[in-house]
Design a protein around this motif. Structure first.
Motif, PDB file in Angstrom:
ATOM      1  N   ALA A  34      47.045  29.927  56.410  1.00 36.02           N
ATOM      2  CA  ALA A  34      46.725  30.615  55.152  1.00 36.02           C
ATOM      3  C   ALA A  34      46.159  29.613  54.144  1.00 36.02           C
ATOM      4  CB  ALA A  34      47.958  31.311  54.588  1.00 36.02           C
ATOM      5  N   LEU A  35      46.824  28.470  54.033  1.00 39.78           N
ATOM      6  CA  LEU A  35      46.382  27.448  53.071  1.00 39.78           C
ATOM      7  C   LEU A  35      45.006  26.882  53.420  1.00 39.78           C
ATOM      8  CD1 LEU A  35      49.761  25.563  52.607  1.00 39.78           C
ATOM      9  CD2 LEU A  35      48.523  26.844  50.829  1.00 39.78           C
ATOM     10  N   ALA A  36      44.609  26.949  54.688  1.00 35.63           N
ATOM     11  CA  ALA A  36      43.324  26.407  55.119  1.00 35.63           C
ATOM     12  C   ALA A  36      42.165  27.367  54.896  1.00 35.63           C
ATOM     13  CB  ALA A  36      43.405  26.032  56.606  1.00 35.63           C
ATOM     14  N   SER A  37      42.435  28.567  54.410  1.00 36.09           N
ATOM     15  CA  SER A  37      41.361  29.546  54.257  1.00 36.09           C
ATOM     16  C   SER A  37      40.471  29.232  53.065  1.00 36.09           C
ATOM     17  CB  SER A  37      41.930  30.965  54.165  1.00 36.09           C
ATOM     18  OG  SER A  37      42.890  31.069  53.170  1.00 36.09           O
ATOM     19  N   ALA A  38      39.332  29.869  53.073  1.00 33.19           N
ATOM     20  CA  ALA A  38      38.364  29.692  51.994  1.00 33.19           C
ATOM     21  C   ALA A  38      38.904  30.273  50.692  1.00 33.19           C
ATOM     22  CB  ALA A  38      37.053  30.398  52.366  1.00 33.19           C
ATOM     23  N   SER A  39      38.500  29.646  49.590  1.00 26.14           N
ATOM     24  CA  SER A  39      38.839  30.207  48.274  1.00 26.14           C
ATOM     25  C   SER A  39      37.660  29.965  47.345  1.00 26.14           C
ATOM     26  CB  SER A  39      40.113  29.573  47.702  1.00 26.14           C
ATOM     27  OG  SER A  39      39.899  28.227  47.348  1.00 26.14           O
ATOM     28  N   GLY A  40      37.449  30.893  46.413  1.00 20.46           N
ATOM     29  CA  GLY A  40      36.338  30.806  45.477  1.00 20.46           C
ATOM     30  C   GLY A  40      36.335  29.482  44.722  1.00 20.46           C
ATOM     31  N   MET A  41      35.244  28.759  44.846  1.00 20.18           N
ATOM     32  CA  MET A  41      35.059  27.478  44.181  1.00 20.18           C
ATOM     33  C   MET A  41      36.160  26.469  44.535  1.00 20.18           C
ATOM     34  SD  MET A  41      33.665  28.892  40.508  1.00 20.18           S
ATOM     35  CE  MET A  41      33.052  27.298  39.959  1.00 20.18           C
ATOM     36  N   GLY A  42      36.855  26.717  45.649  1.00 19.57           N
ATOM     37  CA  GLY A  42      37.898  25.807  46.101  1.00 19.57           C
ATOM     38  C   GLY A  42      39.085  25.717  45.163  1.00 19.57           C
ATOM     39  N   ARG A  43      39.288  26.723  44.330  1.00 15.38           N
ATOM     40  CA  ARG A  43      40.357  26.669  43.311  1.00 15.38           C
ATOM     41  C   ARG A  43      41.753  26.814  43.879  1.00 15.38           C
ATOM     42  NH1 ARG A  43      37.247  29.996  38.599  1.00 15.38           N
ATOM     43  NH2 ARG A  43      35.858  28.282  38.013  1.00 15.38           N
ATOM     44  N   GLN A  44      41.907  27.566  44.947  1.00 13.29           N
ATOM     45  CA  GLN A  44      43.194  27.739  45.616  1.00 13.29           C
ATOM     46  C   GLN A  44      44.315  28.089  44.628  1.00 13.29           C
ATOM     47  OE1 GLN A  44      43.925  24.401  48.244  1.00 13.29           O
ATOM     48  NE2 GLN A  44      41.759  24.267  48.774  1.00 13.29           N
ATOM     49  N   THR A  45      44.110  29.164  43.889  1.00 12.83           N
ATOM     50  CA  THR A  45      45.066  29.581  42.851  1.00 12.83           C
ATOM     51  C   THR A  45      46.175  30.479  43.397  1.00 12.83           C
ATOM     52  OG1 THR A  45      43.553  31.380  42.279  1.00 12.83           O
ATOM     53  CG2 THR A  45      43.387  29.358  40.974  1.00 12.83           C
ATOM     54  N   ASP A  89      44.561  36.407  36.441  1.00 14.58           N
ATOM     55  CA  ASP A  89      43.264  36.243  35.786  1.00 14.58           C
ATOM     56  C   ASP A  89      42.268  35.439  36.619  1.00 14.58           C
ATOM     57  OD1 ASP A  89      44.435  33.764  35.508  1.00 14.58           O
ATOM     58  OD2 ASP A  89      44.166  33.626  33.343  1.00 14.58           O
ATOM     59  N   SER A  90      42.611  35.140  37.865  1.00 14.16           N
ATOM     60  CA  SER A  90      41.678  34.442  38.745  1.00 14.16           C
ATOM     61  C   SER A  90      40.545  35.384  39.126  1.00 14.16           C
ATOM     62  CB  SER A  90      42.388  33.954  40.007  1.00 14.16           C
ATOM     63  OG  SER A  90      41.442  33.467  40.938  1.00 14.16           O
ATOM     64  N   LYS A  91      39.334  34.948  38.931  1.00 13.13           N
ATOM     65  CA  LYS A  91      38.152  35.763  39.229  1.00 13.13           C
ATOM     66  C   LYS A  91      38.096  36.159  40.707  1.00 13.13           C
ATOM     67  CE  LYS A  91      33.115  35.552  38.964  1.00 13.13           C
ATOM     68  NZ  LYS A  91      31.964  34.741  38.581  1.00 13.13           N
ATOM     69  N   PHE A  92      38.623  35.301  41.566  1.00 15.02           N
ATOM     70  CA  PHE A  92      38.478  35.505  43.002  1.00 15.02           C
ATOM     71  C   PHE A  92      39.775  35.936  43.684  1.00 15.02           C
ATOM     72  CE2 PHE A  92      35.625  32.003  41.674  1.00 15.02           C
ATOM     73  CZ  PHE A  92      34.422  32.677  41.815  1.00 15.02           C
ATOM     74  N   ARG A  93      40.769  36.364  42.917  1.00 18.14           N
ATOM     75  CA  ARG A  93      42.118  36.600  43.434  1.00 18.14           C
ATOM     76  C   ARG A  93      42.164  37.497  44.663  1.00 18.14           C
ATOM     77  NH1 ARG A  93      41.204  39.320  38.797  1.00 18.14           N
ATOM     78  NH2 ARG A  93      41.348  41.580  38.973  1.00 18.14           N
ATOM     79  N   GLU A  94      41.500  38.625  44.637  1.00 20.55           N
ATOM     80  CA  GLU A  94      41.611  39.570  45.748  1.00 20.55           C
ATOM     81  C   GLU A  94      40.868  39.090  46.986  1.00 20.55           C
ATOM     82  OE1 GLU A  94      40.732  43.544  44.417  1.00 20.55           O
ATOM     83  OE2 GLU A  94      42.219  43.414  42.820  1.00 20.55           O
ATOM     84  N   VAL A  95      39.681  38.527  46.824  1.00 19.09           N
ATOM     85  CA  VAL A  95      38.938  38.062  47.998  1.00 19.09           C
ATOM     86  C   VAL A  95      39.559  36.794  48.572  1.00 19.09           C
ATOM     87  CG1 VAL A  95      36.774  39.230  47.461  1.00 19.09           C
ATOM     88  CG2 VAL A  95      37.180  36.953  46.559  1.00 19.09           C
ATOM     89  N   ASP A  96      40.054  35.915  47.711  1.00 20.02           N
ATOM     90  CA  ASP A  96      40.746  34.725  48.215  1.00 20.02           C
ATOM     91  C   ASP A  96      41.945  35.128  49.071  1.00 20.02           C
ATOM     92  OD1 ASP A  96      38.976  33.115  46.829  1.00 20.02           O
ATOM     93  OD2 ASP A  96      40.444  32.365  45.390  1.00 20.02           O
ATOM     94  N   ASN A  97      42.723  36.067  48.587  1.00 21.69           N
ATOM     95  CA  ASN A  97      43.905  36.487  49.332  1.00 21.69           C
ATOM     96  C   ASN A  97      43.525  37.263  50.593  1.00 21.69           C
ATOM     97  OD1 ASN A  97      44.997  35.523  46.796  1.00 21.69           O
ATOM     98  ND2 ASN A  97      46.909  36.416  47.494  1.00 21.69           N
ATOM     99  N   ALA A  98      42.415  37.973  50.568  1.00 23.22           N
ATOM    100  CA  ALA A  98      41.956  38.662  51.780  1.00 23.22           C
ATOM    101  C   ALA A  98      41.563  37.646  52.854  1.00 23.22           C
ATOM    102  CB  ALA A  98      40.791  39.592  51.458  1.00 23.22           C
ATOM    103  N   CYS A  99      40.874  36.585  52.460  1.00 25.32           N
ATOM    104  CA  CYS A  99      40.527  35.532  53.429  1.00 25.32           C
ATOM    105  C   CYS A  99      41.787  34.912  54.012  1.00 25.32           C
ATOM    106  CB  CYS A  99      39.680  34.451  52.761  1.00 25.32           C
ATOM    107  SG  CYS A  99      37.993  34.949  52.392  1.00 25.32           S
ATOM    108  N   ALA A 100      42.749  34.619  53.183  1.00 21.96           N
ATOM    109  CA  ALA A 100      43.996  34.018  53.650  1.00 21.96           C
ATOM    110  C   ALA A 100      44.748  34.974  54.575  1.00 21.96           C
ATOM    111  CB  ALA A 100      44.868  33.628  52.457  1.00 21.96           C
ATOM    112  N   THR A 101      44.757  36.262  54.245  1.00 26.74           N
ATOM    113  CA  THR A 101      45.452  37.239  55.078  1.00 26.74           C
ATOM    114  C   THR A 101      44.796  37.334  56.447  1.00 26.74           C
ATOM    115  OG1 THR A 101      46.220  38.439  53.133  1.00 26.74           O
ATOM    116  CG2 THR A 101      46.232  39.647  55.221  1.00 26.74           C
ATOM    117  N   GLU A 102      43.490  37.254  56.507  1.00 28.18           N
ATOM    118  CA  GLU A 102      42.819  37.269  57.812  1.00 28.18           C
ATOM    119  C   GLU A 102      43.221  36.046  58.632  1.00 28.18           C
ATOM    120  OE1 GLU A 102      40.447  38.769  60.934  1.00 28.18           O
ATOM    121  OE2 GLU A 102      41.316  39.701  59.158  1.00 28.18           O
TER     122      GLU A 102
END
Length: 171
Positions: A34-45, A89-102
Protein backbone atom coordinates in the motif's frame (compact mmCIF):
# COMPACT_ATOMS: atom_id res chain seq x y z
CA UNK A 1 2.82 -14.57 -19.23
CA UNK A 2 4.68 -13.20 -16.20
CA UNK A 3 3.51 -13.64 -12.60
CA UNK A 4 2.46 -9.99 -12.13
CA UNK A 5 0.12 -10.13 -15.13
CA UNK A 6 -1.27 -13.48 -13.95
CA UNK A 7 -2.00 -11.99 -10.52
CA UNK A 8 -3.76 -8.96 -12.02
CA UNK A 9 -5.92 -11.14 -14.26
CA UNK A 10 -6.72 -13.65 -11.48
CA UNK A 11 -7.78 -11.10 -8.84
CA UNK A 12 -11.44 -11.25 -7.79
CA UNK A 13 -13.35 -9.69 -4.93
CA UNK A 14 -13.88 -12.20 -2.15
CA UNK A 15 -17.00 -11.92 0.00
CA UNK A 16 -16.71 -15.10 2.08
CA UNK A 17 -13.84 -15.77 4.45
CA UNK A 18 -12.79 -18.70 6.63
CA UNK A 19 -11.98 -18.40 10.33
CA UNK A 20 -8.24 -18.88 9.67
CA UNK A 21 -6.10 -16.03 10.99
CA UNK A 22 -3.97 -13.97 8.62
CA UNK A 23 -0.39 -13.69 9.83
CA UNK A 24 1.00 -10.37 10.97
CA UNK A 25 3.92 -10.90 8.56
CA UNK A 26 1.47 -11.08 5.64
CA UNK A 27 -0.33 -7.95 6.87
CA UNK A 28 2.99 -6.10 7.02
CA UNK A 29 3.77 -7.12 3.42
CA UNK A 30 0.33 -5.91 2.34
CA UNK A 31 0.87 -2.58 4.12
CA UNK A 32 4.29 -2.20 2.46
CA UNK A 33 2.56 -2.67 -0.90
CA UNK A 34 0.00 0.00 0.00
CA UNK A 35 2.78 2.41 0.97
CA UNK A 36 4.55 1.73 -2.35
CA UNK A 37 1.60 2.88 -4.46
CA UNK A 38 1.47 6.03 -6.49
CA UNK A 39 0.26 9.25 -4.90
CA UNK A 40 -0.47 12.67 -6.38
CA UNK A 41 2.73 14.71 -6.52
CA UNK A 42 4.31 12.10 -4.23
CA UNK A 43 2.67 13.71 -1.18
CA UNK A 44 1.64 10.43 0.47
CA UNK A 45 -0.88 12.11 2.79
CA UNK A 46 -2.49 8.78 3.65
CA UNK A 47 -2.52 6.45 6.60
CA UNK A 48 -3.20 2.71 6.55
CA UNK A 49 -4.66 1.32 9.75
CA UNK A 50 -4.68 -2.47 10.01
CA UNK A 51 -7.23 -3.86 12.46
CA UNK A 52 -6.36 -7.48 13.24
CA UNK A 53 -9.07 -8.13 15.81
CA UNK A 54 -12.45 -9.47 14.70
CA UNK A 55 -14.26 -8.06 17.74
CA UNK A 56 -12.96 -4.56 17.04
CA UNK A 57 -13.84 -4.89 13.36
CA UNK A 58 -17.38 -5.93 14.29
CA UNK A 59 -17.63 -3.02 16.74
CA UNK A 60 -16.87 -0.69 13.82
CA UNK A 61 -19.38 -2.61 11.67
CA UNK A 62 -22.06 -2.03 14.29
CA UNK A 63 -21.41 1.72 14.31
CA UNK A 64 -21.37 1.88 10.50
CA UNK A 65 -24.56 -0.18 10.30
CA UNK A 66 -26.27 2.14 12.78
CA UNK A 67 -25.11 5.25 10.89
CA UNK A 68 -26.36 3.86 7.58
CA UNK A 69 -29.52 2.18 8.93
CA UNK A 70 -28.25 -1.29 7.97
CA UNK A 71 -28.89 -3.83 10.74
CA UNK A 72 -26.48 -6.75 10.71
CA UNK A 73 -23.85 -4.96 8.65
CA UNK A 74 -20.64 -7.03 8.95
CA UNK A 75 -18.19 -6.27 6.10
CA UNK A 76 -18.27 -10.02 5.28
CA UNK A 77 -16.65 -10.92 8.63
CA UNK A 78 -13.00 -10.48 7.65
CA UNK A 79 -10.03 -11.45 9.80
CA UNK A 80 -8.27 -8.17 8.95
CA UNK A 81 -9.56 -4.75 7.97
CA UNK A 82 -7.23 -2.18 6.46
CA UNK A 83 -8.69 1.30 6.73
CA UNK A 84 -7.31 3.65 4.08
CA UNK A 85 -7.59 7.22 5.27
CA UNK A 86 -6.30 10.49 3.94
CA UNK A 87 -6.33 14.17 4.78
CA UNK A 88 -9.80 15.53 4.07
CA UNK A 89 -8.36 18.54 2.26
CA UNK A 90 -5.88 16.57 0.14
CA UNK A 91 -6.62 17.24 -3.53
CA UNK A 92 -5.76 13.66 -4.44
CA UNK A 93 -7.24 11.83 -1.43
CA UNK A 94 -9.68 9.53 -3.22
CA UNK A 95 -7.46 8.58 -6.17
CA UNK A 96 -4.41 8.11 -3.95
CA UNK A 97 -6.36 5.73 -1.74
CA UNK A 98 -7.80 3.92 -4.76
CA UNK A 99 -4.27 3.26 -6.05
CA UNK A 100 -3.22 1.98 -2.64
CA UNK A 101 -6.31 -0.23 -2.37
CA UNK A 102 -5.52 -1.82 -5.73
CA UNK A 103 -2.01 -2.61 -4.48
CA UNK A 104 -3.61 -4.14 -1.37
CA UNK A 105 -5.87 -6.27 -3.61
CA UNK A 106 -2.95 -7.51 -5.68
CA UNK A 107 -0.79 -8.23 -2.64
CA UNK A 108 -3.62 -10.27 -1.13
CA UNK A 109 -4.06 -12.28 -4.33
CA UNK A 110 -0.30 -12.90 -4.48
CA UNK A 111 -0.35 -14.18 -0.89
CA UNK A 112 -3.35 -16.48 -1.47
CA UNK A 113 -5.71 -14.24 0.49
CA UNK A 114 -9.14 -12.91 -0.38
CA UNK A 115 -9.98 -9.23 -0.29
CA UNK A 116 -12.96 -7.01 -0.98
CA UNK A 117 -13.26 -3.23 -1.12
CA UNK A 118 -15.54 -1.81 1.58
CA UNK A 119 -16.73 1.65 0.64
CA UNK A 120 -19.49 2.41 3.16
CA UNK A 121 -17.29 4.44 5.51
CA UNK A 122 -17.00 7.13 2.83
CA UNK A 123 -20.59 8.11 3.68
CA UNK A 124 -20.29 8.00 7.47
CA UNK A 125 -16.70 8.45 8.70
CA UNK A 126 -17.69 11.66 10.51
CA UNK A 127 -20.78 10.15 12.16
CA UNK A 128 -20.27 10.47 15.92
CA UNK A 129 -20.31 6.75 16.71
CA UNK A 130 -18.12 5.81 13.75
CA UNK A 131 -15.68 8.66 14.39
CA UNK A 132 -15.30 7.61 18.04
CA UNK A 133 -14.14 4.16 16.95
CA UNK A 134 -11.85 5.57 14.27
CA UNK A 135 -10.34 7.76 17.00
CA UNK A 136 -9.77 4.63 19.13
CA UNK A 137 -8.00 3.06 16.14
CA UNK A 138 -5.72 6.08 15.72
CA UNK A 139 -7.20 7.42 12.48
CA UNK A 140 -6.32 11.15 12.53
CA UNK A 141 -9.24 13.53 13.10
CA UNK A 142 -8.36 15.45 9.91
CA UNK A 143 -8.64 12.25 7.84
CA UNK A 144 -11.56 10.88 5.93
CA UNK A 145 -11.91 7.20 5.10
CA UNK A 146 -11.76 6.59 1.36
CA UNK A 147 -12.07 2.83 1.35
CA UNK A 148 -11.32 -0.23 3.43
CA UNK A 149 -10.00 -3.64 2.49
CA UNK A 150 -11.66 -6.61 4.18
CA UNK A 151 -9.12 -9.45 4.13
CA UNK A 152 -9.06 -13.12 5.01
CA UNK A 153 -8.59 -16.59 3.64
CA UNK A 154 -11.08 -17.37 0.89
CA UNK A 155 -13.95 -19.63 1.95
CA UNK A 156 -14.36 -20.46 -1.73
CA UNK A 157 -12.73 -19.35 -4.93
CA UNK A 158 -14.70 -16.36 -6.30
CA UNK A 159 -16.35 -16.89 -9.68
CA UNK A 160 -14.84 -15.43 -12.81
CA UNK A 161 -15.97 -11.89 -13.38
CA UNK A 162 -17.89 -10.70 -16.40
CA UNK A 163 -15.89 -8.18 -18.38
CA UNK A 164 -18.15 -5.20 -19.08
CA UNK A 165 -15.80 -2.42 -20.11
CA UNK A 166 -14.51 -1.66 -23.57
CA UNK A 167 -11.03 -1.24 -24.91
CA UNK A 168 -10.35 1.00 -27.88
CA UNK A 169 -7.02 0.94 -29.69
CA UNK A 170 -6.29 3.71 -32.14
CA UNK A 171 -3.34 3.43 -34.51
Amino acid sequence: MNETIKTILARRSCRAFTDQAVSEDDVKVILDCALASASGMGRQTWQFTAVMNREKIQKLCGAVGKALGRDGYNMYNPDVLIITSNEKDSKFREVDNACATENIYLACESLGLGCVWINQLLDCFDDGGVRAILDEFGVPKNHGVYGCAAIGYKAQEPAAKEIKGKVVIIR
